[in-house]
Design a protein around this motif. Structure first.
Motif, PDB file in Angstrom:
ATOM      1  N   ALA A 228       0.803  -1.222   0.000  1.00 14.52           N
ATOM      2  CA  ALA A 228       0.000   0.000   0.000  1.00 14.52           C
ATOM      3  C   ALA A 228       0.836   1.272   0.000  1.00 14.52           C
ATOM      4  CB  ALA A 228      -0.937  -0.004   1.214  1.00 14.52           C
ATOM      5  N   LEU A 229       1.936   1.277   0.730  1.00 17.96           N
ATOM      6  CA  LEU A 229       2.768   2.484   0.838  1.00 17.96           C
ATOM      7  C   LEU A 229       3.239   3.026  -0.511  1.00 17.96           C
ATOM      8  CD1 LEU A 229       5.585   3.259   3.358  1.00 17.96           C
ATOM      9  CD2 LEU A 229       6.132   3.194   0.928  1.00 17.96           C
ATOM     10  N   PRO A 230       3.664   2.172  -1.467  1.00 16.00           N
ATOM     11  CA  PRO A 230       4.170   2.720  -2.734  1.00 16.00           C
ATOM     12  C   PRO A 230       3.162   3.571  -3.497  1.00 16.00           C
ATOM     13  CG  PRO A 230       4.887   0.458  -2.469  1.00 16.00           C
ATOM     14  CD  PRO A 230       3.880   0.719  -1.381  1.00 16.00           C
ATOM     15  N   ILE A 231       1.879   3.319  -3.333  1.00 17.18           N
ATOM     16  CA  ILE A 231       0.878   4.154  -4.010  1.00 17.18           C
ATOM     17  C   ILE A 231       0.969   5.578  -3.484  1.00 17.18           C
ATOM     18  CG2 ILE A 231      -1.586   4.537  -4.400  1.00 17.18           C
ATOM     19  CD1 ILE A 231      -1.985   1.513  -4.192  1.00 17.18           C
ATOM     20  N   PHE A 232       1.034   5.705  -2.149  1.00 15.17           N
ATOM     21  CA  PHE A 232       1.189   7.036  -1.558  1.00 15.17           C
ATOM     22  C   PHE A 232       2.497   7.664  -2.024  1.00 15.17           C
ATOM     23  CE2 PHE A 232       3.183   9.683   1.652  1.00 15.17           C
ATOM     24  CZ  PHE A 232       2.219  10.655   1.870  1.00 15.17           C
ATOM     25  N   ALA A 233       3.573   6.887  -2.036  1.00 11.45           N
ATOM     26  CA  ALA A 233       4.891   7.415  -2.408  1.00 11.45           C
ATOM     27  C   ALA A 233       4.885   7.943  -3.836  1.00 11.45           C
ATOM     28  CB  ALA A 233       5.943   6.329  -2.247  1.00 11.45           C
ATOM     29  N   LYS A 234       4.331   7.177  -4.763  1.00 10.92           N
ATOM     30  CA  LYS A 234       4.287   7.608  -6.160  1.00 10.92           C
ATOM     31  C   LYS A 234       3.363   8.814  -6.329  1.00 10.92           C
ATOM     32  CE  LYS A 234       5.288   3.013  -8.097  1.00 10.92           C
ATOM     33  NZ  LYS A 234       6.364   3.372  -9.031  1.00 10.92           N
ATOM     34  N   PHE A 235       2.254   8.797  -5.618  1.00 11.91           N
ATOM     35  CA  PHE A 235       1.308   9.915  -5.647  1.00 11.91           C
ATOM     36  C   PHE A 235       1.987  11.195  -5.174  1.00 11.91           C
ATOM     37  CE2 PHE A 235      -2.237  11.921  -2.973  1.00 11.91           C
ATOM     38  CZ  PHE A 235      -2.694  12.712  -4.015  1.00 11.91           C
ATOM     39  N   TYR A 236       2.674  11.113  -4.044  1.00 13.90           N
ATOM     40  CA  TYR A 236       3.293  12.316  -3.493  1.00 13.90           C
ATOM     41  C   TYR A 236       4.482  12.769  -4.334  1.00 13.90           C
ATOM     42  CZ  TYR A 236       2.490  15.404   0.414  1.00 13.90           C
ATOM     43  OH  TYR A 236       2.094  16.475   1.167  1.00 13.90           O
ATOM     44  N   SER A 237       5.169  11.838  -4.962  1.00 14.67           N
ATOM     45  CA  SER A 237       6.262  12.208  -5.864  1.00 14.67           C
ATOM     46  C   SER A 237       5.735  13.045  -7.023  1.00 14.67           C
ATOM     47  CB  SER A 237       6.954  10.957  -6.408  1.00 14.67           C
ATOM     48  OG  SER A 237       7.604  10.255  -5.377  1.00 14.67           O
ATOM     49  N   LYS A 238       4.570  12.674  -7.530  1.00 15.11           N
ATOM     50  CA  LYS A 238       3.953  13.430  -8.618  1.00 15.11           C
ATOM     51  C   LYS A 238       3.529  14.819  -8.134  1.00 15.11           C
ATOM     52  CE  LYS A 238       2.230   9.204 -10.791  1.00 15.11           C
ATOM     53  NZ  LYS A 238       3.076   9.194 -11.999  1.00 15.11           N
ATOM     54  N   LEU A 239       2.990  14.898  -6.927  1.00 18.41           N
ATOM     55  CA  LEU A 239       2.621  16.198  -6.369  1.00 18.41           C
ATOM     56  C   LEU A 239       3.848  17.097  -6.234  1.00 18.41           C
ATOM     57  CD1 LEU A 239       0.117  15.222  -3.502  1.00 18.41           C
ATOM     58  CD2 LEU A 239      -0.446  16.296  -5.677  1.00 18.41           C
ATOM     59  N   ASN A 240       4.958  16.511  -5.803  1.00 16.38           N
ATOM     60  CA  ASN A 240       6.191  17.283  -5.617  1.00 16.38           C
ATOM     61  C   ASN A 240       6.681  17.914  -6.916  1.00 16.38           C
ATOM     62  OD1 ASN A 240       6.509  16.911  -2.857  1.00 16.38           O
ATOM     63  ND2 ASN A 240       7.734  15.061  -3.084  1.00 16.38           N
ATOM     64  N   LYS A 241       6.399  17.262  -8.041  1.00 15.49           N
ATOM     65  CA  LYS A 241       6.893  17.759  -9.327  1.00 15.49           C
ATOM     66  C   LYS A 241       6.016  18.866  -9.908  1.00 15.49           C
ATOM     67  CE  LYS A 241       8.987  13.299 -10.457  1.00 15.49           C
ATOM     68  NZ  LYS A 241       8.887  12.074 -11.288  1.00 15.49           N
TER      69      LYS A 241
END
Length: 751
Positions: A686-699
């Motif tokens: 489950a964690l990687p979904i949040f990680a990828k989501f937040y990485s996109k927000l950061n960009k």
């Protein structure tokens, strides 16, 4: 006169004249009878003055961007000022070149049709229909009269067209036409067509895009630009040539546009596809309740599908797209690993009891059973091979498969629930109820309740600190058997390798999700106080009064869980996630406005700060540390991972100052879990979904306000109380005189 008499003595001339006169009288009589309503009421001029068009209800995101629609006919009306001139030029040049000259009936075209089409059999002569005649057909449709249907409908439309021309200006007629004309893919009106095929409002259509849509009107399925791009492109170029022919555009410009590709940017607003389908389905349910209590001025109920309501929501369409992308990226990979881990022992292939039990839940099975078929007959029926559309992460395919084949195929898929909210209000920003709404209608955000695993532990620790336990209280990792609960012995994932003489403080215990200590903390504070704390924090479900509650055996709804976690960045106040902010009618009149529910603080601010610091440790050096090491996120993040028994559910809660996100991953059939903890643990599933989501927000700099926000500094008291060694070992004497395992009674009723 003498010549006429002589002609009429010829029987053939006489009978031809009689035949012609009879036919003429028949059609005149037919026209009069239609005019008088013999074949159904023809709308009067007064009725035509109040034309009401059915309109789709629009669902908008927080900034007014269109997310989706609810409709019988997909239609969004415009004003004349919203129609670009080249769109009108394309229509008139192609469909009705004398539109601004005739009174609804183009007699010149009709004569051409009569001479060329009927007498000379020239199929290129056209149909003689005008924009006004087409509008009459669009507004009132056609009926089947069995005999002479086409003639009756044409006469009826001509009467309506004449009346329309006496009531409305040419500009108004064009506006109504563009708002009602059917385009491809069950789309009504130019605005809906522009948004569906080119993802832009009609006013922004380029000349070639306008020509494409006008070209499709000749036969909206045959020239569908999505299904038949080559035909559509050729038809578009015919429209461009018509515009040149009638002086709307120079030949050089037409050549430039004719060389361009179609350039579709297709965006379906179908209920089952497009952006945020689970969110739109949930909004529709909530709207049904809202509209039950609201009436029109005339006392009638509002129709969600026809009355053109505008629904303003909290969703952030940009954030939603990123969340959906992150989910697809991760689950595409995870699904492959999941299937590979089982190999030839996959339960959806080998577990006959599981397959049969699932089969008996199918609607088809139940229908056959009710019809009296035997088990063998039912299996034979469900084994029939037919073309079946199959979902696959690599792309949908058509397979030759039976119902049983399809059942086994869909049994293997991992599903998900993802919710992001603004913690101060509960406003939903991103909402994913499952992996694909077309095939998996069940909503894991609003409908599902799953065991929450270790994501419940923070509530246990919150209750402990709220009731006076200090953050630097130490507990041993050693396993304990609780004799009054069937000799239950909770263990840690580390098992026998863990040092029973090692003690962790609360921060170390929670950040590493130590099961044995979570149960000991629960035992220390007492089950009733923990359940009371969970209630205050927004968990409304009746929870089991068992020590295993510390390990998250309770099944809790994801939406409730998200609202509860918001309290840690909302002054200790839980929130209720909400989606709708306002509903207006088609004219902008507000029918209902909605504000977030205000809750009382669920715990002291001291408790909140301590818990927030501990959950930041979870991310910085605990079970969620791969957010830093693997994904390189440097944002201020607190969090909690969760994994349930037998690896059935993986969870991650990500808390940032202005966004709280909960992700869940698991199989819909709870008999199927992950093969290994390494694969199924929340940190991996489950964690990687949040990680990828937040990485996109950061960009995306548009979200800097969220991604660059920082947690407040803890008070001096909190900082001081957390300032201790994370772990300590028992002294020499204690190690000698204490056994590896202990038995004790859990505070509570005997079991």
């Amino acid at each position: 006169m003498a010549l006429l008499k002589k002609l009429f003595r010829n029987k053939w001339v006489k009978w031809a004249f009689i035949g012609f006169t009879s036919v003429l009288l028949f059609f005149v009589g037919l026209y009069i009878s239609i005019y008088l309503g013999a074949f159904g009421k023809v709308p009067t001029s007064a009725e035509l003055s109040f034309i009401k068009q059915e309109e789709a209800t629009q669902v908008l995101d927080q900034e007014g961007k269109l997310i989706g629609k609810y409709y019988v006919y997909d239609r969004q009306p415009l004003q004349f000022e919203d129609l670009p001139k080249h769109l009108i030029d394309a229509l008139v040049a192609t469909e009705d070149v004398r539109f601004f000259e005739h009174d609804g009936i183009d007699n010149v075209s009709l004569m051409r049709v009569f001479v060329k089409s009927i007498l000379l059999q020239d199929k290129s002569a056209g149909g003689g229909s005008t924009v006004t005649l087409q509008l009459a057909k669009n507004l009132y449709g056609r009926n089947n009269y069995r005999f002479f249907s086409m003639v009756i409908n044409k006469f009826r439309e001509s009467i309506i067209a004449k009346r329309i021309e006496t009531i409305y200006s040419k500009h108004e007629i064009l506006t109504m036409y563009f708002n009602t004309v059917p385009f491809s893919d069950n789309t009504y009106g130019i605005e809906s067509a522009a948004r569906k095929f080119f993802n832009k409002p009609a006013i922004e259509l380029s000349i070639d895009e306008a020509a494409t849509l006008v070209g499709s009107l000749k036969a909206n399925n045959y020239y569908n630009p999505r299904l038949h791009p080559e035909r559509s492109l050729n038809r578009r170029n015919v429209v461009l040539n018509q515009m040149v022919k009638y002086g709307n555009m120079p030949q050089d410009s037409a050549k430039v546009y004719a060389d361009k590709p179609l350039g579709l940017d297709y965006k379906s607003f179908n209920h089952d596809v497009g952006i945020a389908p689970y969110f739109r389905a949930q909004v529709k349910k909530e709207l049904a309740v809202i509209l039950d209590s609201i009436k029109k001025p005339n006392g009638e109920a509002y129709d969600l599908y026809r009355d053109g309501l505008i629904v303003h929501t909290t969703l952030d369409i940009g954030m939603q797209k990123m969340a959906e992308e992150a989910m697809k990226e991760h689950l595409t990979t995870l699904q492959k690993s999941f299937e590979h881990s089982y190999g030839s022992a996959a339960p959806w292939q080998k577990n006959k009891k599981l397959i049969e039990a699932t089969l008996k839940k199918l609607p088809q099975y139940k229908l056959y059973k009710e019809a009296g078929l035997t088990e063998a007959q039912i299996k034979d029926s469900l084994s029939i091979i037919r073309d079946t559309e199959w979902f696959a992460w690599e792309g949908d395919t058509i397979k030759k498969a039976s119902v049983i084949d399809s059942l086994q195929h869909y049994l293997k898929f991992l599903n998900t629930g993802i919710l992001s909210i603004a913690p101060k209000t509960g406003a939903i920003k991103a909402y994913i109820g499952g992996i694909d709404y077309r095939y998996f209608k069940y909503d894991h955000v609003s409908q599902s309740e799953r065991q929450v695993g270790s994501t419940f532990k923070p509530f246990v620790y919150t209750a402990a600190i709220e009731n006076g336990m200090k953050p630097c209280t130490y507990f041993s990792l050693a396993e304990v058997t609780y004799s009054n609960f069937n000799n239950w012995t909770p263990s840690n994932s580390g098992g026998e390798n863990e040092d029973p003489h090692l003690n962790y403080n609360l921060e170390m215990a929670l950040s590493n999700s130590v099961n044995t200590i979570a149960v000991k903390v629960l035992n220390e504070v007492g089950i009733p106080k923990v359940l009371q704390q969970a209630k205050r924090i927004g968990i409304n479900k009746e929870l089991p009064s068992l020590p295993s509650i510390a390990l998250g055996v309770a099944e809790i709804n994801l939406k409730e869980l998200t609202g509860a976690y918001a309290s840690y960045v909302n002054d200790s106040k839980p929130v209720k996630p909400y989606a709708i902010t306002k509903v207006t009618d088609r004219n902008g009149k507000v029918l209902g406005a909605f504000k977030p529910e205000v809750s009382e603080p669920a715990f002291k601010d001291y408790t909140r700060q301590v818990m927030l610091e501990i959950m930041q440790s979870t991310v910085n050096k605990g079970t969620a540390s791969r957010l830093r090491s693997t994904y390189g996120l440097n944002n201020d993040i607190a969090g909690k991972t969760g994994t349930t028994q037998d690896n059935k559910d993986g969870w991650f809660v990500g808390i940032t100052p202005k966004l709280v996100t909960v992700t869940w991953v698991g199989n819909d059939n709870q008999a199927i879990g992950f093969r290994t903890t390494g694969l199924g643990q929340g940190a991996n599933s489950a964690l990687p979904i949040f990680a990828k989501f937040y990485s996109k927000l950061n960009k995306d700099s548009e979200y800097n306000d969220i991604t660059k926000s920082r947690f407040e500094r803890p008070s001096d008291q909190v900082a001081s109380d957390l300032d201790c060694n994370e772990e300590k070992r028992d002294g020499f004497l204690k190690r000698i005189f204490s056994g590896k395992k202990k038995k004790r009674k859990f505070k509570g009723d005997k079991k």
